[in-house]
Design a protein around this motif. Structure first.
Motif, PDB file in Angstrom:
ATOM      1  N   GLY A   1       0.750  -1.252   0.000  1.00 50.53           N
ATOM      2  CA  GLY A   1       0.000   0.000   0.000  1.00 50.53           C
ATOM      3  C   GLY A   1       0.775   1.293   0.000  1.00 50.53           C
ATOM      4  O   GLY A   1       0.170   2.354  -0.179  1.00 50.53           O
ATOM      5  N   MET A   2       2.092   1.286   0.201  1.00 51.09           N
ATOM      6  CA  MET A   2       2.826   2.542   0.359  1.00 51.09           C
ATOM      7  C   MET A   2       2.605   3.459  -0.852  1.00 51.09           C
ATOM      8  O   MET A   2       2.901   3.073  -1.979  1.00 51.09           O
ATOM      9  N   PRO A   3       2.116   4.706  -0.645  1.00 52.13           N
ATOM     10  CA  PRO A   3       1.673   5.527  -1.778  1.00 52.13           C
ATOM     11  C   PRO A   3       2.609   6.651  -2.189  1.00 52.13           C
ATOM     12  O   PRO A   3       2.321   7.360  -3.155  1.00 52.13           O
ATOM     13  N   PHE A   4       3.719   6.892  -1.469  1.00 50.24           N
ATOM     14  CA  PHE A   4       4.436   8.158  -1.643  1.00 50.24           C
ATOM     15  C   PHE A   4       5.056   8.318  -3.026  1.00 50.24           C
ATOM     16  O   PHE A   4       5.194   9.435  -3.526  1.00 50.24           O
ATOM     17  N   ALA A   5       5.433   7.215  -3.687  1.00 43.40           N
ATOM     18  CA  ALA A   5       5.992   7.329  -5.035  1.00 43.40           C
ATOM     19  C   ALA A   5       4.959   7.829  -6.037  1.00 43.40           C
ATOM     20  O   ALA A   5       5.328   8.316  -7.117  1.00 43.40           O
ATOM     21  N   LEU A   6       3.673   7.731  -5.693  1.00 47.52           N
ATOM     22  CA  LEU A   6       2.611   8.138  -6.610  1.00 47.52           C
ATOM     23  C   LEU A   6       2.220   9.601  -6.459  1.00 47.52           C
ATOM     24  O   LEU A   6       1.534  10.143  -7.329  1.00 47.52           O
ATOM     25  N   LEU A   7       2.622  10.240  -5.372  1.00 52.07           N
ATOM     26  CA  LEU A   7       2.120  11.582  -5.081  1.00 52.07           C
ATOM     27  C   LEU A   7       2.502  12.619  -6.134  1.00 52.07           C
ATOM     28  O   LEU A   7       1.638  13.423  -6.541  1.00 52.07           O
ATOM     29  N   PRO A   8       3.756  12.678  -6.601  1.00 49.16           N
ATOM     30  CA  PRO A   8       4.062  13.692  -7.620  1.00 49.16           C
ATOM     31  C   PRO A   8       3.232  13.538  -8.890  1.00 49.16           C
ATOM     32  O   PRO A   8       2.731  14.533  -9.443  1.00 49.16           O
ATOM     33  N   ALA A   9       3.060  12.292  -9.362  1.00 52.34           N
ATOM     34  CA  ALA A   9       2.309  12.075 -10.593  1.00 52.34           C
ATOM     35  C   ALA A   9       0.830  12.414 -10.412  1.00 52.34           C
ATOM     36  O   ALA A   9       0.220  13.073 -11.266  1.00 52.34           O
ATOM     37  N   LEU A  10       0.229  11.977  -9.306  1.00 56.87           N
ATOM     38  CA  LEU A  10      -1.182  12.286  -9.065  1.00 56.87           C
ATOM     39  C   LEU A  10      -1.388  13.777  -8.843  1.00 56.87           C
ATOM     40  O   LEU A  10      -2.406  14.343  -9.273  1.00 56.87           O
ATOM     41  N   ASN A  11      -0.438  14.422  -8.186  1.00 52.91           N
ATOM     42  CA  ASN A  11      -0.532  15.864  -7.986  1.00 52.91           C
ATOM     43  C   ASN A  11      -0.505  16.588  -9.334  1.00 52.91           C
ATOM     44  O   ASN A  11      -1.284  17.523  -9.565  1.00 52.91           O
ATOM     45  N   ALA A  12       0.373  16.176 -10.239  1.00 52.67           N
ATOM     46  CA  ALA A  12       0.456  16.811 -11.555  1.00 52.67           C
ATOM     47  C   ALA A  12      -0.769  16.502 -12.409  1.00 52.67           C
ATOM     48  O   ALA A  12      -1.261  17.361 -13.152  1.00 52.67           O
ATOM     49  N   GLU A  13      -1.286  15.281 -12.287  1.00 49.75           N
ATOM     50  CA  GLU A  13      -2.404  14.842 -13.133  1.00 49.75           C
ATOM     51  C   GLU A  13      -3.727  15.454 -12.698  1.00 49.75           C
ATOM     52  O   GLU A  13      -4.570  15.790 -13.550  1.00 49.75           O
ATOM     53  N   ARG A  14      -3.918  15.634 -11.379  1.00 48.59           N
ATOM     54  CA  ARG A  14      -5.246  16.000 -10.889  1.00 48.59           C
ATOM     55  C   ARG A  14      -5.324  17.351 -10.183  1.00 48.59           C
ATOM     56  O   ARG A  14      -6.392  17.953 -10.129  1.00 48.59           O
ATOM     57  N   PHE A  15      -4.206  17.814  -9.603  1.00 54.10           N
ATOM     58  CA  PHE A  15      -4.284  18.971  -8.709  1.00 54.10           C
ATOM     59  C   PHE A  15      -3.376  20.129  -9.115  1.00 54.10           C
ATOM     60  O   PHE A  15      -3.031  20.970  -8.300  1.00 54.10           O
ATOM     61  N   GLY A  16      -2.956  20.164 -10.366  1.00 54.15           N
ATOM     62  CA  GLY A  16      -2.217  21.304 -10.881  1.00 54.15           C
ATOM     63  C   GLY A  16      -0.711  21.204 -10.815  1.00 54.15           C
ATOM     64  O   GLY A  16      -0.009  22.004 -11.437  1.00 54.15           O
ATOM     65  N   GLY A  17      -0.184  20.271 -10.057  1.00 51.86           N
ATOM     66  CA  GLY A  17       1.253  20.066 -10.029  1.00 51.86           C
ATOM     67  C   GLY A  17       2.047  21.059  -9.212  1.00 51.86           C
ATOM     68  O   GLY A  17       3.281  21.076  -9.291  1.00 51.86           O
ATOM     69  N   GLY A  18       1.396  21.889  -8.401  1.00 57.07           N
ATOM     70  CA  GLY A  18       2.106  22.897  -7.622  1.00 57.07           C
ATOM     71  C   GLY A  18       2.872  22.302  -6.453  1.00 57.07           C
ATOM     72  O   GLY A  18       2.517  21.245  -5.913  1.00 57.07           O
ATOM     73  N   ALA A  19       3.930  23.004  -6.043  1.00 57.44           N
ATOM     74  CA  ALA A  19       4.744  22.534  -4.920  1.00 57.44           C
ATOM     75  C   ALA A  19       3.943  22.547  -3.615  1.00 57.44           C
ATOM     76  O   ALA A  19       4.117  21.681  -2.757  1.00 57.44           O
ATOM     77  N   GLN A  20       3.049  23.554  -3.471  1.00 56.36           N
ATOM     78  CA  GLN A  20       2.274  23.646  -2.232  1.00 56.36           C
ATOM     79  C   GLN A  20       1.321  22.470  -2.090  1.00 56.36           C
ATOM     80  O   GLN A  20       1.185  21.886  -1.008  1.00 56.36           O
ATOM     81  N   THR A  21       0.639  22.115  -3.186  1.00 54.42           N
ATOM     82  CA  THR A  21      -0.294  20.986  -3.108  1.00 54.42           C
ATOM     83  C   THR A  21       0.461  19.680  -2.867  1.00 54.42           C
ATOM     84  O   THR A  21       0.012  18.831  -2.095  1.00 54.42           O
ATOM     85  N   LEU A  22       1.622  19.518  -3.496  1.00 54.13           N
ATOM     86  CA  LEU A  22       2.422  18.310  -3.259  1.00 54.13           C
ATOM     87  C   LEU A  22       2.897  18.255  -1.812  1.00 54.13           C
ATOM     88  O   LEU A  22       2.896  17.183  -1.188  1.00 54.13           O
ATOM     89  N   GLY A  23       3.290  19.393  -1.275  1.00 55.63           N
ATOM     90  CA  GLY A  23       3.716  19.429   0.122  1.00 55.63           C
ATOM     91  C   GLY A  23       2.602  19.008   1.066  1.00 55.63           C
ATOM     92  O   GLY A  23       2.838  18.253   2.018  1.00 55.63           O
ATOM     93  N   LEU A  24       1.382  19.467   0.807  1.00 55.46           N
ATOM     94  CA  LEU A  24       0.255  19.092   1.667  1.00 55.46           C
ATOM     95  C   LEU A  24      -0.068  17.606   1.535  1.00 55.46           C
ATOM     96  O   LEU A  24      -0.367  16.935   2.536  1.00 55.46           O
ATOM     97  N   LEU A  25      -0.021  17.086   0.317  1.00 59.60           N
ATOM     98  CA  LEU A  25      -0.268  15.656   0.132  1.00 59.60           C
ATOM     99  C   LEU A  25       0.777  14.825   0.866  1.00 59.60           C
ATOM    100  O   LEU A  25       0.456  13.814   1.504  1.00 59.60           O
ATOM    101  N   THR A  26       2.038  15.249   0.786  1.00 60.36           N
ATOM    102  CA  THR A  26       3.114  14.510   1.436  1.00 60.36           C
ATOM    103  C   THR A  26       2.994  14.567   2.957  1.00 60.36           C
ATOM    104  O   THR A  26       3.271  13.586   3.656  1.00 60.36           O
ATOM    105  N   ALA A  27       2.570  15.728   3.474  1.00 67.30           N
ATOM    106  CA  ALA A  27       2.466  15.900   4.924  1.00 67.30           C
ATOM    107  C   ALA A  27       1.202  15.277   5.504  1.00 67.30           C
ATOM    108  O   ALA A  27       1.138  15.037   6.712  1.00 67.30           O
ATOM    109  N   ALA A  28       0.203  15.009   4.667  1.00 65.50           N
ATOM    110  CA  ALA A  28      -1.101  14.562   5.173  1.00 65.50           C
ATOM    111  C   ALA A  28      -1.017  13.293   6.021  1.00 65.50           C
ATOM    112  O   ALA A  28      -1.626  13.232   7.108  1.00 65.50           O
ATOM    113  N   PRO A  29      -0.288  12.219   5.620  1.00 66.34           N
ATOM    114  CA  PRO A  29      -0.220  11.048   6.498  1.00 66.34           C
ATOM    115  C   PRO A  29       0.415  11.348   7.857  1.00 66.34           C
ATOM    116  O   PRO A  29      -0.009  10.796   8.879  1.00 66.34           O
ATOM    117  N   ALA A  30       1.442  12.232   7.878  1.00 64.87           N
ATOM    118  CA  ALA A  30       2.057  12.592   9.160  1.00 64.87           C
ATOM    119  C   ALA A  30       1.079  13.388  10.022  1.00 64.87           C
ATOM    120  O   ALA A  30       1.040  13.224  11.247  1.00 64.87           O
TER     121      ALA A  30
END
Length: 426
Positions: free
Chosen positions: A241-270
Motif C-alpha cells: 500500500g505505500m503511496p508516496f511514489a505516486l504523489l508527484p504524478a497524481l498531484n500533476a495529473e489532478r491537482f495542478g502540479g504545484g509545490a504547495q499541493t504536493l507538500g500538503l499531500l506529502t504531509a497529510a499522512p504525518a
C-alpha cells in the motif's frame, strides 16, 4: 470524562521520570534529525541538480540498515543497552557535527554526504533496536501502549515540524545552521539516555552476538504466532500500500502540479499520525490487539484506495489523513504487542527485525507502486494497492486465527507470557 478517555494517555510521562526525560530528548533529536535530512537532500540537489542523486541518499541510508540491523539487535541482547545507546548516540552526534563541518568547508562534493549518511545509518542500525528495548523496562505492561503512542506522537510531530523549521532556518542562515541545530539537539537525547538506570539483558540470553544469535531470534519470531502475525500485517500494509511514489504524478495529473499541493499531500499522512496519537486514549485499553492491528490496516488500505479515486484536492488530503491516523494506531498496537510478548533476552533482536522491516518494506512498497503506475496509471496503482492491503488483512486474519484472537496480558501477568483467546500460550 468521555473526552478525557479519548485523548492520548499522558500517565507514562507523569509516572515515570526516566521515560519523561527519554521522550523529551528523543522528540528534540527527531526534529534535529529531520532538519539534517532536509539539508542533505537540498545540498545534494543544489550541487548536482539531479533527482537521481537525491534518490541515492535513500540507498545510502537503507543499505546499511538492512544489512546490519539484525546484527545490531544481537549486540543489544548481549550488553548493557543503556551504555550501547549512549555510545551510539554519541557517535551519531559526532556525525551530525561532521555534516556541519563539511558545510562550512564548502567542498562542493557529494561523496562526503553519502559517506556520512551511510555511517549515520550504520550506527542507527545498532542504536534503534537497543532503544526499542527501553519501553517495557521503564513502564508496566498496561502502560506500554500509551508509551508507544506518546513516542509516535513525538515522531510525527518531528516529521512535520522538522522540515518546516529547517526551511525557515535555511532561508535565514543557510544549511550550515540546520546541521548545527541537529548537532546541538543531541545534548537533550544524550541527557535522557544518561539518566536511565542500567539495562543489562536478563539471564538466559545469548552469550555473544552474531549470525547464530540472529538465527535463534528469527526462529523465535516464526514460532510465536502473535508476533509473526504482527510482522506479516506490517509487511502487507507497507509493501502492498505505500503511496508516496505516486504523489508527484497524481498531484500533476489532478491537482495542478504545484509545490504547495504536493507538500500538503506529502504531509497529510504525518498529520494523520499526529491526530491518531492525540486521540489514542482508547488504544491502551484494547484487549484484542491482533484484531485491532488488522482492522487498522484495513482502514489504512481503504483510505489509500479512496485517495486513488479522489479528484477533489481536499478530499484526497482528508483520505490520506485518515490513512495516516489508522497507520499510527496500527503501529502503536503492534509495538505494544511485540514489546510485551517478547522475552527480554530476545528484545534487541526482535526490535532489530522490526526495524529492518520498517526500513526495507516501505521502500519496496514505493517501488511496487511506481512500477504498477508505469504499467497502468498512478490512480489505478493507488486503488489496487489499497484494495490489496484490505485483502491482505483479511487473509492474515483467516490463516492465522491465533493472531486475530490474541489478547493483551492483564496487569500483573509476566511480560514473557502471551496468550491467545483460548488460553494457549503463543
Amino acid at each position: 470524562m468521555a473526552l478525557r478517555r479519548l485523548l492520548m494517555d499522558l500517565r507514562p510521562l507523569k509516572e515515570s521520570p526516566a521515560f519523561r526525560r527519554l521522550w523529551a530528548g528523543s522528540a528534540l533529536s527527531t526534529i534535529g534529525g529531520q532538519m539534517t535530512n532536509f539539508a542533505v537532500a537540498l545540498q545534494v540537489y543544489t550541487l548536482t541538480r539531479s533527482s537521481a542523486a537525491v534518490g541515492a541518499i535513500g540507498l545510502a541510508s537503507a543499505a546499511p540498515s538492512i544489512m546490519f540491523g539484525l546484527i545490531g539487535g544481537s549486540i543489544a541482547d548481549t550488553v548493557d543497552r543503556r551504555r550501547l545507546v549512549l555510545l551510539t548516540s554519541g557517535g551519531l552526534a559526532v556525525i551530525s557535527a561532521l555534516f556541519a563541518v563539511q558545510a562550512f568547508l564548502g567542498s562542493g562534493q557529494v561523496w562526503p554526504l553519502y559517506c556520512l549518511v551511510a555511517a549515520q545509518s550504520l550506527l542507527g542500525s545498532v542504536n534503534a533496536p537497543a532503544r526499542r528495548t527501553f519501553l517495557p523496562r521503564l513502564l508496566p505492561a498496561d502502560r506500554v501502549a500509551a508509551g508507544a503512542a506518546l513516542s509516535m506522537f513525538a515522531f510525527h510531530l518531528g516529521m512535520t515540524a522538522g522540515p518546516a523549521l529547517a526551511g525557515a532556518v535555511a532561508a535565514a542562515w543557510g544549511l550550515k545552521a540546520c546541521y548545527l541545530v541537529d548537532a546541538l539537539s543531541f545534548a537533550a537525547a544524550l541527557y535522557g539516555v544518561a539518566r536511565l538506570p542500567a539495562m543489562p539483558p536478563e539471564a538466559g540470553g545469548e552469550a555473544r552476538p552474531g549470525l547464530r544469535a540472529v538465527g535463534a531470534a528469527l526462529r523465535f519470531i516464526r514460532g510465536e504466532r502473535a508476533i509473526a502475525g504482527a510482522f506479516l500485517a506490517d509487511m502487507s500494509a507497507t509493501v502492498l500500500g505505500m503511496p508516496f511514489a505516486l504523489l508527484p504524478a497524481l498531484n500533476a495529473e489532478r491537482f495542478g502540479g504545484g509545490a504547495q499541493t504536493l507538500g500538503l499531500l506529502t504531509a497529510a499522512p504525518a498529520i494523520g499520525g499526529i491526530v491518531g496519537t492525540a486521540l489514542s486514549g482508547p488504544v491502551g485499553r484494547v484487549s484484542r490487539q491482533g484484531r485491532a492491528i488488522l482492522i487498522a490496516g484495513a482502514v489504512w488500505g481503504a483510505g489509500l484506495a479512496g485517495f486513488g479515486l479522489a479528484h477533489t484536492f481536499w478530499l484526497a488530503v482528508a483520505l490520506l489523513v485518515v490513512a495516516g491516523a489508522a497507520d499510527v494506531i496500527s503501529v502503536v498496537v503492534r509495538t505494544a504487542l511485540v514489546q510485551v510478548a517478547t522475552p527480554d533476552r530476545y528484545r534487541g533482536r526482535v526490535g532489530a527485525a522490526e526495524y529492518v522491516v520498517g526500513v526495507g518494506c516501505p521502500q519496496l512498497g514505493n517501488f511496487r507502486a511506481g512500477t504498477v503506475a508505469a504499467v497502468t496509471s498512478p490512480g489505478l496503482s493507488a486503488v489496487g494497492g489499497g484494495l490489496a492491503v484490505i485483502a491482505g488483512a483479511a487473509l492474515i486474519g483467516w490463516t492465522m486465527p491465533a493472531f486475530s484472537r490474541y489478547r493483551a496480558p492483564r496487569p500483573g501477568i509476566d511480560l514473557g507470557e502471551s496468550r491467545s483467546e483460548d488460553g494457549v500460550s503463543t
